[in-house]
Scaffold this motif. Sequence first.
Motif, mmCIF file in Angstrom:
data_model
loop_
_atom_site.group_PDB
_atom_site.id
_atom_site.type_symbol
_atom_site.label_atom_id
_atom_site.label_comp_id
_atom_site.label_asym_id
_atom_site.label_seq_id
_atom_site.Cartn_x
_atom_site.Cartn_y
_atom_site.Cartn_z
ATOM 1 N N PHE A 224 -11.202 7.880 -3.356
ATOM 2 C CA PHE A 224 -10.992 7.697 -1.916
ATOM 3 C C PHE A 224 -10.520 6.283 -1.608
ATOM 4 O O PHE A 224 -9.673 6.074 -0.718
ATOM 5 C CB PHE A 224 -12.281 8.008 -1.156
ATOM 6 C CG PHE A 224 -12.567 9.479 -1.024
ATOM 7 C CD1 PHE A 224 -11.738 10.297 -0.263
ATOM 8 C CD2 PHE A 224 -13.664 10.053 -1.655
ATOM 9 C CE1 PHE A 224 -11.997 11.652 -0.134
ATOM 10 C CE2 PHE A 224 -13.927 11.412 -1.530
ATOM 11 C CZ PHE A 224 -13.090 12.219 -0.769
ATOM 12 N N LEU A 225 -11.056 5.306 -2.340
ATOM 13 C CA LEU A 225 -10.636 3.921 -2.111
ATOM 14 C C LEU A 225 -9.158 3.738 -2.450
ATOM 15 O O LEU A 225 -8.416 3.083 -1.707
ATOM 16 C CB LEU A 225 -11.492 2.985 -2.961
ATOM 17 C CG LEU A 225 -11.192 1.486 -2.826
ATOM 18 C CD1 LEU A 225 -11.443 1.024 -1.391
ATOM 19 C CD2 LEU A 225 -12.052 0.678 -3.803
ATOM 20 N N LEU A 226 -8.722 4.341 -3.554
ATOM 21 C CA LEU A 226 -7.309 4.239 -3.924
ATOM 22 C C LEU A 226 -6.410 4.874 -2.880
ATOM 23 O O LEU A 226 -5.306 4.378 -2.609
ATOM 24 C CB LEU A 226 -7.072 4.890 -5.287
ATOM 25 C CG LEU A 226 -7.556 4.109 -6.509
ATOM 26 C CD1 LEU A 226 -7.354 4.927 -7.784
ATOM 27 C CD2 LEU A 226 -6.832 2.769 -6.618
ATOM 28 N N LEU A 227 -6.842 5.992 -2.297
ATOM 29 C CA LEU A 227 -6.047 6.630 -1.245
ATOM 30 C C LEU A 227 -5.804 5.664 -0.094
ATOM 31 O O LEU A 227 -4.726 5.661 0.517
ATOM 32 C CB LEU A 227 -6.744 7.885 -0.722
ATOM 33 C CG LEU A 227 -6.709 9.125 -1.605
ATOM 34 C CD1 LEU A 227 -7.472 10.268 -0.938
ATOM 35 C CD2 LEU A 227 -5.275 9.566 -1.897
ATOM 36 N N ALA A 228 -6.804 4.853 0.196
ATOM 37 C CA ALA A 228 -6.682 3.914 1.306
ATOM 38 C C ALA A 228 -5.897 2.663 0.928
ATOM 39 O O ALA A 228 -5.135 2.131 1.743
ATOM 40 C CB ALA A 228 -8.077 3.515 1.798
ATOM 41 N N VAL A 229 -6.044 2.202 -0.329
ATOM 42 C CA VAL A 229 -5.498 0.899 -0.716
ATOM 43 C C VAL A 229 -4.064 0.984 -1.217
ATOM 44 O O VAL A 229 -3.222 0.132 -0.885
ATOM 45 C CB VAL A 229 -6.402 0.252 -1.792
ATOM 46 C CG1 VAL A 229 -5.733 -0.980 -2.387
ATOM 47 C CG2 VAL A 229 -7.752 -0.093 -1.194
ATOM 48 N N ILE A 230 -3.747 2.017 -2.007
ATOM 49 C CA ILE A 230 -2.423 2.076 -2.647
ATOM 50 C C ILE A 230 -1.278 1.985 -1.647
ATOM 51 O O ILE A 230 -0.314 1.234 -1.877
ATOM 52 C CB ILE A 230 -2.298 3.329 -3.534
ATOM 53 C CG1 ILE A 230 -3.151 3.160 -4.795
ATOM 54 C CG2 ILE A 230 -0.843 3.580 -3.917
ATOM 55 C CD1 ILE A 230 -3.124 4.345 -5.727
ATOM 56 N N PRO A 231 -1.311 2.707 -0.516
ATOM 57 C CA PRO A 231 -0.196 2.580 0.437
ATOM 58 C C PRO A 231 -0.016 1.161 0.958
ATOM 59 O O PRO A 231 1.102 0.768 1.321
ATOM 60 C CB PRO A 231 -0.598 3.537 1.568
ATOM 61 C CG PRO A 231 -1.516 4.519 0.930
ATOM 62 C CD PRO A 231 -2.279 3.733 -0.090
ATOM 63 N N LEU A 232 -1.091 0.380 0.998
ATOM 64 C CA LEU A 232 -0.990 -1.004 1.461
ATOM 65 C C LEU A 232 -0.339 -1.891 0.413
ATOM 66 O O LEU A 232 0.299 -2.897 0.745
ATOM 67 C CB LEU A 232 -2.382 -1.547 1.806
ATOM 68 C CG LEU A 232 -3.167 -0.773 2.872
ATOM 69 C CD1 LEU A 232 -4.551 -1.393 3.062
ATOM 70 C CD2 LEU A 232 -2.412 -0.748 4.190
ATOM 71 N N VAL A 233 -0.498 -1.507 -0.854
ATOM 72 C CA VAL A 233 0.040 -2.300 -1.957
ATOM 73 C C VAL A 233 1.486 -1.923 -2.248
ATOM 74 O O VAL A 233 2.354 -2.794 -2.409
ATOM 75 C CB VAL A 233 -0.825 -2.119 -3.221
ATOM 76 C CG1 VAL A 233 -0.214 -2.864 -4.407
ATOM 77 C CG2 VAL A 233 -2.243 -2.581 -2.965
ATOM 78 N N ASP A 234 1.736 -0.606 -2.312
ATOM 79 C CA ASP A 234 3.085 -0.133 -2.637
ATOM 80 C C ASP A 234 3.290 1.222 -1.974
ATOM 81 O O ASP A 234 2.973 2.269 -2.530
ATOM 82 C CB ASP A 234 3.252 -0.016 -4.157
ATOM 83 C CG ASP A 234 4.683 0.366 -4.560
ATOM 84 O OD1 ASP A 234 5.513 0.566 -3.653
ATOM 85 O OD2 ASP A 234 4.951 0.457 -5.769
ATOM 86 N N ALA A 235 3.836 1.209 -0.779
ATOM 87 C CA ALA A 235 4.017 2.441 -0.012
ATOM 88 C C ALA A 235 5.059 3.355 -0.644
ATOM 89 O O ALA A 235 5.107 4.551 -0.333
ATOM 90 C CB ALA A 235 4.429 2.102 1.420
ATOM 91 N N ASP A 236 5.907 2.808 -1.528
ATOM 92 C CA ASP A 236 6.971 3.606 -2.140
ATOM 93 C C ASP A 236 6.596 4.116 -3.533
ATOM 94 O O ASP A 236 7.451 4.647 -4.247
ATOM 95 C CB ASP A 236 8.255 2.776 -2.231
ATOM 96 C CG ASP A 236 8.783 2.394 -0.848
ATOM 97 O OD1 ASP A 236 8.685 3.230 0.063
ATOM 98 O OD2 ASP A 236 9.281 1.265 -0.695
ATOM 99 N N MET A 237 5.360 3.943 -3.937
ATOM 100 C CA MET A 237 4.928 4.433 -5.233
ATOM 101 C C MET A 237 5.122 5.952 -5.298
ATOM 102 O O MET A 237 4.887 6.656 -4.310
ATOM 103 C CB MET A 237 3.455 4.081 -5.453
ATOM 104 C CG MET A 237 2.906 4.463 -6.820
ATOM 105 S SD MET A 237 1.147 3.990 -7.007
ATOM 106 C CE MET A 237 1.291 2.194 -6.966
ATOM 107 N N PRO A 238 5.567 6.488 -6.447
ATOM 108 C CA PRO A 238 5.737 7.935 -6.570
ATOM 109 C C PRO A 238 4.472 8.683 -6.194
ATOM 110 O O PRO A 238 3.362 8.235 -6.492
ATOM 111 C CB PRO A 238 6.080 8.120 -8.053
ATOM 112 C CG PRO A 238 6.677 6.826 -8.465
ATOM 113 C CD PRO A 238 5.955 5.775 -7.671
#
Length: 353
Positions: A224-238
Amino acid sequence: MQHNAETMTGVIVPSIHSIQYLRALAASAVVCFHVSEQFDGPFSVGAAGVDVFFVISGFIMWVTTASRPADPVGFIGRRITRIVPLYWIVTFMTAAAMLIKPQFFYDQLLSPLSLGRSLFFLPLLQDGALHPVVLQGWTLSYEMMFYLVFALTLFLGERWRLGVLVGSLTIIVALHFVLPEGYARSFTSPIVLEFAAGVILARLWLQDVRLSFGLALTLLGGGFLLLAVIPLVDADMPRVLRWGIPAMLIVAGAVFAERARPFRPVALFSFLGEASYSIYLWHALVAVAVTGITLRLGVLPALQPALIVVLSLVFSAMLYLVVEKPLIRALHPSRPKGIKRGKETPLTQAADT
């Protein structure tokens, strides 16, 4: 203690209540995502409910067929009778609504060709993406492809099945990077690997792998934490990395936490899990109707999104009781009660055991 249930083959298998909870959560997240999108809201992460569904689908398909006589034809037959009738009903209802109130469906396309291809999970491409009449039905095209590949591996012995299945899904994804833009390439999306992740988790679960409750909760919370954090770090990640990896961690954490510390299910959450396929299929059409009603009644704009979400969930769940559940009883009269190891996915309700 964790409840057990007996399948039609007489094998005693444990219930996995957390799978139903995750199905309920995933369906609700998708509803919130679509309503948020309708109002230009910020809840894009709700779309990750689909990724959770895909991981669960791989998990449950493996668990329901392991250590049992291989029956590829029966497997496909059960999947078709489980998925297709309700999907066709929702598709025809959506098509009728598009004809009656086309202004409520924006840029959605409706033609005899788009309708016919949608019914057989081969929808038209629009902007490079699968675009069926029921927009969220694009996921079922991938589900049906996965079921077909899975059924073919049932012809193999159990010793070879896992490697061939995961290898086949990997090859399909590898084609994505060599095929030209077009229809064939659209079915090779890396999202297919989420089914493979679920299969691998199921293999570990069936081998009685156990994690401590604390570690399992760490995986769950980390997802759940990754779901929240990843878009903030790299919104274009596959997508398979941005949402697929968190989805895998969430499913793994949930099922292994339940194994470490079984619990008594809450009836509401279990019911929403059972109704998740209906919620997933009906909610967009129901949301259109609810939106029209809220506008006619003059509901304050600030209240509309939350009201549409709640009423879409309620009415879609009611349609499970009125439409889907009678279909299940008619097409699967010997289907055991309860939430078993032999149950199904995210999107397609519980599998027949």
